[in-house]
Scaffold this motif. Structure first.
Motif, PDB file in Angstrom:
ATOM      1  N   ILE A 180       0.899  -1.172  -0.049  1.00 55.17           N
ATOM      2  CA  ILE A 180      -0.064   0.060  -0.047  1.00 55.17           C
ATOM      3  C   ILE A 180       0.862   1.199   0.136  1.00 55.17           C
ATOM      4  CG2 ILE A 180      -1.769   1.456   1.311  1.00 55.17           C
ATOM      5  CD1 ILE A 180      -2.801  -1.471   2.271  1.00 55.17           C
ATOM      6  N   PHE A 181       1.774   1.190   0.782  1.00 53.44           N
ATOM      7  CA  PHE A 181       2.723   2.427   0.971  1.00 53.44           C
ATOM      8  C   PHE A 181       3.288   2.599  -0.565  1.00 53.44           C
ATOM      9  CE2 PHE A 181       6.817   4.420   1.630  1.00 53.44           C
ATOM     10  CZ  PHE A 181       6.258   5.621   2.174  1.00 53.44           C
ATOM     11  N   GLY A 182       3.940   1.397  -1.083  1.00 59.91           N
ATOM     12  CA  GLY A 182       4.568   1.530  -2.367  1.00 59.91           C
ATOM     13  C   GLY A 182       3.534   2.080  -3.509  1.00 59.91           C
ATOM     14  N   TYR A 183       2.382   1.850  -3.311  1.00 65.14           N
ATOM     15  CA  TYR A 183       1.313   2.268  -4.204  1.00 65.14           C
ATOM     16  C   TYR A 183       1.168   3.851  -4.054  1.00 65.14           C
ATOM     17  CZ  TYR A 183      -0.355  -2.127  -6.374  1.00 65.14           C
ATOM     18  OH  TYR A 183      -0.612  -3.253  -7.263  1.00 65.14           O
ATOM     19  N   ILE A 184       0.996   4.310  -2.899  1.00 62.01           N
ATOM     20  CA  ILE A 184       0.873   5.598  -2.614  1.00 62.01           C
ATOM     21  C   ILE A 184       2.020   6.392  -3.081  1.00 62.01           C
ATOM     22  CG2 ILE A 184       0.576   7.287  -0.813  1.00 62.01           C
ATOM     23  CD1 ILE A 184      -1.049   5.019   0.913  1.00 62.01           C
ATOM     24  N   ALA A 185       3.117   5.943  -2.859  1.00 61.01           N
ATOM     25  CA  ALA A 185       4.317   6.795  -3.167  1.00 61.01           C
ATOM     26  C   ALA A 185       4.535   6.751  -4.829  1.00 61.01           C
ATOM     27  CB  ALA A 185       5.481   6.224  -2.426  1.00 61.01           C
ATOM     28  N   ALA A 186       4.440   5.833  -5.421  1.00 62.90           N
ATOM     29  CA  ALA A 186       4.651   5.602  -6.737  1.00 62.90           C
ATOM     30  C   ALA A 186       3.461   6.366  -7.363  1.00 62.90           C
ATOM     31  CB  ALA A 186       4.717   4.209  -7.312  1.00 62.90           C
ATOM     32  N   LEU A 187       2.275   6.163  -7.394  1.00 59.32           N
ATOM     33  CA  LEU A 187       1.097   6.672  -8.082  1.00 59.32           C
ATOM     34  C   LEU A 187       0.879   7.920  -7.558  1.00 59.32           C
ATOM     35  CD1 LEU A 187      -1.288   3.641  -8.073  1.00 59.32           C
ATOM     36  CD2 LEU A 187      -0.257   4.446 -10.148  1.00 59.32           C
ATOM     37  N   GLY A 188       1.573   8.607  -6.388  1.00 61.52           N
ATOM     38  CA  GLY A 188       1.277   9.932  -6.212  1.00 61.52           C
ATOM     39  C   GLY A 188       2.583  10.847  -6.581  1.00 61.52           C
ATOM     40  N   GLY A 189       3.502  10.291  -7.151  1.00 57.81           N
ATOM     41  CA  GLY A 189       4.655  10.990  -7.751  1.00 57.81           C
ATOM     42  C   GLY A 189       4.074  11.991  -8.994  1.00 57.81           C
ATOM     43  N   ALA A 190       3.451  11.617  -9.639  1.00 57.42           N
ATOM     44  CA  ALA A 190       2.887  12.389 -10.669  1.00 57.42           C
ATOM     45  C   ALA A 190       2.279  13.477 -10.323  1.00 57.42           C
ATOM     46  CB  ALA A 190       2.066  11.742 -11.936  1.00 57.42           C
ATOM     47  N   TYR A 191       1.446  13.343  -9.279  1.00 59.52           N
ATOM     48  CA  TYR A 191       0.635  14.119  -8.716  1.00 59.52           C
ATOM     49  C   TYR A 191       1.446  15.376  -7.903  1.00 59.52           C
ATOM     50  CZ  TYR A 191      -3.060  16.749  -6.145  1.00 59.52           C
ATOM     51  OH  TYR A 191      -3.969  17.502  -5.340  1.00 59.52           O
ATOM     52  N   ALA A 192       2.522  14.851  -7.158  1.00 59.11           N
ATOM     53  CA  ALA A 192       3.485  15.702  -6.552  1.00 59.11           C
ATOM     54  C   ALA A 192       4.218  16.742  -7.764  1.00 59.11           C
ATOM     55  CB  ALA A 192       4.347  14.806  -5.910  1.00 59.11           C
ATOM     56  N   GLN A 193       4.302  15.990  -8.897  1.00 59.86           N
ATOM     57  CA  GLN A 193       4.998  16.827  -9.842  1.00 59.86           C
ATOM     58  C   GLN A 193       4.077  17.971 -10.127  1.00 59.86           C
ATOM     59  OE1 GLN A 193       8.079  17.168 -11.377  1.00 59.86           O
ATOM     60  NE2 GLN A 193       7.314  18.569 -12.820  1.00 59.86           N
ATOM     61  N   GLN A 194       2.931  17.287 -10.409  1.00 59.43           N
ATOM     62  CA  GLN A 194       2.022  18.606 -10.865  1.00 59.43           C
ATOM     63  C   GLN A 194       1.709  19.696  -9.928  1.00 59.43           C
ATOM     64  OE1 GLN A 194      -2.553  18.033 -10.743  1.00 59.43           O
ATOM     65  NE2 GLN A 194      -2.233  17.333 -12.869  1.00 59.43           N
ATOM     66  N   GLN A 195       1.906  19.297  -8.647  1.00 56.69           N
ATOM     67  CA  GLN A 195       1.851  20.537  -7.448  1.00 56.69           C
ATOM     68  C   GLN A 195       3.012  20.927  -7.219  1.00 56.69           C
ATOM     69  OE1 GLN A 195      -1.415  21.099  -6.353  1.00 56.69           O
ATOM     70  NE2 GLN A 195      -2.047  19.820  -8.041  1.00 56.69           N
ATOM     71  N   ARG A 196       4.031  20.552  -7.839  1.00 57.06           N
ATOM     72  CA  ARG A 196       5.494  21.263  -7.615  1.00 57.06           C
ATOM     73  C   ARG A 196       5.928  20.908  -6.199  1.00 57.06           C
ATOM     74  NH1 ARG A 196       4.884  21.220 -12.566  1.00 57.06           N
ATOM     75  NH2 ARG A 196       5.685  22.895 -13.880  1.00 57.06           N
ATOM     76  N   ALA A 197       5.526  19.695  -5.645  1.00 61.84           N
ATOM     77  CA  ALA A 197       5.727  19.571  -4.489  1.00 61.84           C
ATOM     78  C   ALA A 197       7.043  18.605  -4.215  1.00 61.84           C
ATOM     79  CB  ALA A 197       4.698  18.563  -3.780  1.00 61.84           C
ATOM     80  N   HIS A 198       7.880  18.473  -5.210  1.00 60.82           N
ATOM     81  CA  HIS A 198       9.163  17.847  -5.264  1.00 60.82           C
ATOM     82  C   HIS A 198      10.136  18.599  -4.657  1.00 60.82           C
ATOM     83  CE1 HIS A 198       7.935  13.855  -6.809  1.00 60.82           C
ATOM     84  NE2 HIS A 198       7.576  14.395  -7.932  1.00 60.82           N
ATOM     85  N   ILE A 199      11.154  18.377  -4.120  1.00 59.68           N
ATOM     86  CA  ILE A 199      12.539  19.304  -3.515  1.00 59.68           C
ATOM     87  C   ILE A 199      13.014  19.751  -4.748  1.00 59.68           C
ATOM     88  CG2 ILE A 199      14.333  19.187  -2.352  1.00 59.68           C
ATOM     89  CD1 ILE A 199      13.326  16.955  -0.571  1.00 59.68           C
ATOM     90  N   ASN A 200      13.281  20.940  -4.622  1.00 56.82           N
ATOM     91  CA  ASN A 200      14.100  21.774  -5.530  1.00 56.82           C
ATOM     92  C   ASN A 200      15.344  22.453  -4.900  1.00 56.82           C
ATOM     93  OD1 ASN A 200      12.464  21.765  -7.740  1.00 56.82           O
ATOM     94  ND2 ASN A 200      11.175  23.348  -7.310  1.00 56.82           N
ATOM     95  N   VAL A 201      16.323  22.714  -5.859  1.00 52.02           N
ATOM     96  CA  VAL A 201      17.581  23.392  -5.082  1.00 52.02           C
ATOM     97  C   VAL A 201      17.138  24.875  -5.622  1.00 52.02           C
ATOM     98  CG1 VAL A 201      19.900  23.531  -5.373  1.00 52.02           C
ATOM     99  CG2 VAL A 201      19.101  21.409  -5.505  1.00 52.02           C
ATOM    100  N   ASP A 202      16.813  25.782  -4.978  1.00 51.36           N
ATOM    101  CA  ASP A 202      16.402  27.009  -5.355  1.00 51.36           C
ATOM    102  C   ASP A 202      17.594  28.232  -5.297  1.00 51.36           C
ATOM    103  OD1 ASP A 202      13.819  25.976  -5.807  1.00 51.36           O
ATOM    104  OD2 ASP A 202      12.969  26.377  -3.787  1.00 51.36           O
ATOM    105  N   ILE A 203      18.607  27.582  -5.016  1.00 52.90           N
ATOM    106  CA  ILE A 203      19.645  28.856  -4.689  1.00 52.90           C
ATOM    107  C   ILE A 203      19.761  29.730  -6.196  1.00 52.90           C
ATOM    108  CG2 ILE A 203      22.088  29.334  -4.525  1.00 52.90           C
ATOM    109  CD1 ILE A 203      22.149  26.892  -2.763  1.00 52.90           C
ATOM    110  N   LEU A 204      19.958  29.030  -7.201  1.00 52.61           N
ATOM    111  CA  LEU A 204      19.924  29.843  -8.446  1.00 52.61           C
ATOM    112  C   LEU A 204      18.678  29.814  -9.135  1.00 52.61           C
ATOM    113  CD1 LEU A 204      21.786  30.854 -10.788  1.00 52.61           C
ATOM    114  CD2 LEU A 204      22.159  28.386 -11.757  1.00 52.61           C
ATOM    115  N   TYR A 205      17.726  28.953  -9.164  1.00 48.47           N
ATOM    116  CA  TYR A 205      16.693  28.843  -9.665  1.00 48.47           C
ATOM    117  C   TYR A 205      15.595  30.112  -9.363  1.00 48.47           C
ATOM    118  CZ  TYR A 205      12.339  26.804 -11.681  1.00 48.47           C
ATOM    119  OH  TYR A 205      11.166  26.524 -12.310  1.00 48.47           O
TER     120      TYR A 205
END
Length: 184
Positions: free
Chosen positions: A59-84
Motif C-alpha cells: 500500500i505504501f509503495g502504491y501511494i508513493a509511486a502513484l502519487g509521484g505524478a501528482y506531486a510533480q503537478q503540484q510542484r511538491a518535489h524538492i528543488n535546489v532554489d539557490i539559483l532557480y
C-alpha cells in the motif's frame, strides 16, 4: 488549432493525474488501519498476522509511486532554489526543459524495466520472501503505470515550459488548471 489540441492534451493529463492522485490518497486510512490492526493483533491479542507487513509495504509503495505524478503537478518535489529563484521566468523555463527531459528519460528506463520485471514475475511466479509470500507481479505493473503517469505529467510540464520559454507566458494559466482539476 494546434495550440488548442496541445492545451487539451495538457489539461487532460492534468485532470488524469489529479484524479489518480486524489484517488490514491484514500489508501492512507487503509494503510493506517492495517498498521493499527497489526499493532493491536501483535501486542493486545499476542497473535501477529502474517499478512499485515507485506500489505502495508504494498500500500505504501502504491501511494508513493502513484502519487509521484501528482506531486510533480503540484510542484511538491524538492528543488535546489539557490539559483532557480534568482533568474527570470524564461530562464526558469529553460532550466525546467532540461530537468523535465532528464526526468522523462529516467522514467522511460524505469517503465521499461518495470514491464520486464512484471513479465518475469508472471512467468516465474515471483513472490515476496516472507511467511505470507504474496505474488509480486501487481507491484511491477503498478510501477509501470506510475512511471507512464509521471512521463505524461512531465511531458505536459515540458510543453508548458517550452511555450513559456518561447512566448514568455505559460501555456496553461494556473487558475485554469486548478478549475479543471477540481471539476467533477
Amino acid at each position: 488549432m494546434i495550440m488548442t489540441a496541445i492545451r487539451r492534451y495538457c489539461l487532460g493529463v492534468h485532470a488524469l493525474v489529479a484524479f489518480i492522485g486524489n484517488s490514491v490518497s484514500y489508501l492512507m486510512p487503509v494503510l493506517a488501519f492495517v498498521v493499527a490492526f497489526e499493532v493491536f493483533s501483535r501486542y493486545i491479542l499476542d497473535s501477529p498476522t502474517i499478512w499485515a507487513y507485506d500489505t502495508s509495504l504494498f500500500i505504501f509503495g502504491y501511494i508513493a509511486a502513484l502519487g509521484g505524478a501528482y506531486a510533480q503537478q503540484q510542484r511538491a518535489h524538492i528543488n535546489v532554489d539557490i539559483l532557480y529563484n534568482k533568474v527570470s521566468a524564461r530562464t526558469k523555463s529553460i532550466f525546467n526543459l532540461f530537468s523535465f527531459a532528464l526526468a522523462m528519460f529516467f522514467m522511460i528506463i524505469v517503465c521499461k524495466m518495470s514491464i520486464g520485471k512484471f513479465e518475469e514475475a508472471l512467468e516465474f511466479n515471483y513472490r515476496r520472501q516472507s511467511e505470507w509470500a504474496p505474488q509480486m507481479h501487481h507491484y511491477w505493473l503498478m510501477m509501470a503505470i506510475a512511471s507512464v503517469l509521471l512521463i505524461l505529467q512531465l511531458s505536459s510540464d515540458w510543453i508548458d515550459s517550452l511555450h513559456q520559454a518561447i512566448t514568455g507566458k505559460p501555456l496553461l494559466p494556473k487558475a485554469q488548471t486548478e478549475q479543471e482539476e477540481t471539476a467533477p
